[in-house]
Design an enzyme around this catalytic site. Structure first.
Site, PDB file in Angstrom:
ATOM      1  N   GLU A  91      -4.233  -7.000   0.573  1.00 34.34           N
ATOM      2  CA  GLU A  91      -4.030  -7.783  -0.648  1.00 34.34           C
ATOM      3  C   GLU A  91      -5.294  -8.548  -1.048  1.00 34.34           C
ATOM      4  OE1 GLU A  91       0.520  -9.087   0.557  1.00 34.34           O
ATOM      5  OE2 GLU A  91      -1.064 -10.583   0.434  1.00 34.34           O
ATOM      6  N   CYS A 110      -9.671 -14.407  -3.601  1.00 34.65           N
ATOM      7  CA  CYS A 110      -9.319 -14.578  -2.183  1.00 34.65           C
ATOM      8  C   CYS A 110      -9.191 -13.185  -1.568  1.00 34.65           C
ATOM      9  CB  CYS A 110      -8.001 -15.348  -2.110  1.00 34.65           C
ATOM     10  SG  CYS A 110      -7.425 -15.566  -0.430  1.00 34.65           S
ATOM     11  N   CYS A 117      -3.235  -9.068  11.179  1.00 36.33           N
ATOM     12  CA  CYS A 117      -3.998 -10.059  11.944  1.00 36.33           C
ATOM     13  C   CYS A 117      -3.351 -10.221  13.310  1.00 36.33           C
ATOM     14  CB  CYS A 117      -4.002 -11.400  11.207  1.00 36.33           C
ATOM     15  SG  CYS A 117      -4.989 -12.653  12.053  1.00 36.33           S
ATOM     16  N   CYS A 121      -0.349 -16.745  13.569  1.00 36.33           N
ATOM     17  CA  CYS A 121       0.012 -18.109  13.152  1.00 36.33           C
ATOM     18  C   CYS A 121       1.441 -18.068  12.609  1.00 36.33           C
ATOM     19  CB  CYS A 121      -0.953 -18.624  12.086  1.00 36.33           C
ATOM     20  SG  CYS A 121      -2.657 -18.633  12.661  1.00 36.33           S
ATOM     21  N   CYS A 124       2.569 -17.702   8.777  1.00 40.80           N
ATOM     22  CA  CYS A 124       1.757 -16.785   7.976  1.00 40.80           C
ATOM     23  C   CYS A 124       2.384 -15.392   7.926  1.00 40.80           C
ATOM     24  CB  CYS A 124       0.362 -16.723   8.589  1.00 40.80           C
ATOM     25  SG  CYS A 124      -0.644 -15.405   7.907  1.00 40.80           S
ATOM     26  N   CYS A 347      -1.074 -15.443   1.599  1.00 37.30           N
ATOM     27  CA  CYS A 347      -1.667 -14.346   2.370  1.00 37.30           C
ATOM     28  C   CYS A 347      -0.608 -13.472   3.046  1.00 37.30           C
ATOM     29  CB  CYS A 347      -2.614 -14.998   3.374  1.00 37.30           C
ATOM     30  SG  CYS A 347      -2.831 -14.214   4.930  1.00 37.30           S
TER      31      CYS A 347
HETATM   32  S1  SF4 Z   1      -3.273 -17.667   9.052  1.00 43.43           S
HETATM   33 FE1  SF4 Z   1      -2.543 -15.543   9.171  1.00 43.43          FE
HETATM   34  S2  SF4 Z   1      -4.283 -14.286   8.616  1.00 43.43           S
HETATM   35 FE2  SF4 Z   1      -5.084 -16.332   9.093  1.00 43.43          FE
HETATM   36  S3  SF4 Z   1      -5.612 -16.248  11.277  1.00 43.43           S
HETATM   37 FE3  SF4 Z   1      -3.501 -16.995  11.196  1.00 43.43          FE
HETATM   38  S4  SF4 Z   1      -2.218 -15.132  11.367  1.00 43.43           S
HETATM   39 FE4  SF4 Z   1      -4.304 -14.478  10.854  1.00 43.43          FE
END
Ligand code: SF4
Length: 359
Positions: A91, A110, A117, A121, A124, A347
């Site tokens: 994206e 962005c 990833c 987190c 996210c 995101c």
């Molecule tokens: S916020 Fe999302 S994209 Fe960014 S490092 Fe953490 S898990 Fe990865």
């Protein structure tokens, strides 16, 4: 076939020379793809036919295929979902900010740096998808190229004052976990003979890869660093940011201090406010004490709720109270309302939704 945006200028020069094409032709190619934004090799009238034939036989221009583009109701935000050559999805988000008395009109893109990833987190949507692979330089750079083409159609050719175009590596992925390609892409954005976007208009974010922050400090490139801190103590931070167990807050803050010492540039701290998790007055007070000694700016970000997480955004009363405490410590701060909530602009959110719809 490889994207032309995956190649460095010097590599293309060698390729051309090996194919019997004069090396200086690469400057014309560079101008055509990075400045004139040609989408097709056949559009490049400055190159001889043998160069065009060579390029078509071994390269594509863009490695991105548009799957979905969505515009928010207020027209300030566009979200793009792209398909890559191996059917992976990424994206990109374009945010438009109009002049508001304090700040100039600007456009912020962005961009993603990885497919998924690994850092997981908890608030996210990308973290919830897991890690697939690193993006190539061409896949990173092309996100900006494609959006710039749209901006040129929308705003016309006067849109060539690059000072109002910002790039933030805050889309899918941890940019510093794809370090060399992130740096190469940032240099490509900054290239005066290409996109010519000022280094100060480029921000690389990290959730706290300490050794890479120190590496970045040594790079001869004046980009901004944004550190996603999200909590002022290890217990709170480890609940939502698992990498904190590897690089706890003291190590992270020490790396930021070192970065500031080496570069003489401030660090931007990002703090996603999660109701009941990290938004109390005592969290604000600890954060104020932690950041006070640093040359920094704090961005407070009410979270964009995701499909699978239980976190909800703090209410405005809490957010304002949190900021008042931060103000007492003399730390400059901004409350950054996320744009494009109605189009899942956070995101990884559009990809998550698309995967759910596609089954
Ligand atoms: S916020 Fe999302 S994209 Fe960014 S490092 Fe953490 S898990 Fe990865």
């Amino acid at each position: 076939m490889i994207s032309i945006f995956d190649k460095k200028k010097e590599d293309l020069k060698l390729d051309f020379e090996n194919a019997g094409i004069k090396g200086y032709r690469v400057d014309q190619l560079w101008q055509a793809i990075y400045v004139d934004l040609s989408s097709d090799f056949d559009e490049i009238k400055t190159l001889p036919s043998e160069a065009i034939d060579y390029l078509k036989s071994s390269h594509v221009v863009s490695p991105l295929q548009l799957v979905v583009k969505r515009k928010s109701k207020d027209k300030s935000t566009d979200k793009y979902l792209w398909k890559l050559h191996d059917n992976k999805l990424i994206e990109t988000v374009l945010m438009r900010y109009d002049e508001d008395g304090h700040r100039r009109r600007r456009r912020t893109v962005c961009i993603s740096s990885q497919v998924g990833c690994a850092l997981d987190c908890k608030f996210c949507a990308t973290g919830q998808q897991g890690f697939s692979r690193q993006l190539t330089v061409g896949e990173i750079v092309s996100q900006v190229i494609e959006i710039k083409k749209d901006l040129l159609i929308e705003e016309g050719r006067p849109f060539n004052n690059e000072n109002n175009l910002n790039i933030v590596f805050m889309g899918m992925g941890e940019p510093l976990a794809n370090y060399s390609r992130t740096i190469e892409a940032a240099k490509r954005f900054n290239d005066q003979k290409g996109l010519n976007i000022g280094a100060r208009n480029i921000t690389i974010s990290t959730v706290g890869l300490v050794p890479k922050i120190l590496d970045l400090a040594e790079e001869n490139i004046q980009v901004n660093l944004a550190v996603s801190i999200h909590a002022p103590d290890d217990d709170t931070r480890s609940e939502t940011v698992p990498i904190n167990k590897t690089y706890p807050i003291t190590e992270l803050i020490n790396a930021c201090k070192k970065y500031i010492e080496i570069t003489n540039r401030k660090v931007f701290f990002e703090y996603v406010l999660l109701q009941g998790q990290n938004d109390s007055i005592s969290h604000a007070d600890k954060l104020g004490r932690l950041l006070k000694p640093l040359m920094c700016h704090l961005n407070l970000i009410p979270v964009n709720p995701t499909l699978k997480s239980n976190y909800i955004r703090s209410n405005s009363e809490k957010i304002n109270a949190f900021r008042e405490v931060i103000d007492k410590y003399g730390i400059p701060s901004t409350i950054r309302m996320e744009k494009g909530i109605d189009i899942n602009a956070g995101c990884g959110q559009l990809k998550s939704e698309y995967i759910e719809i596609e089954g």
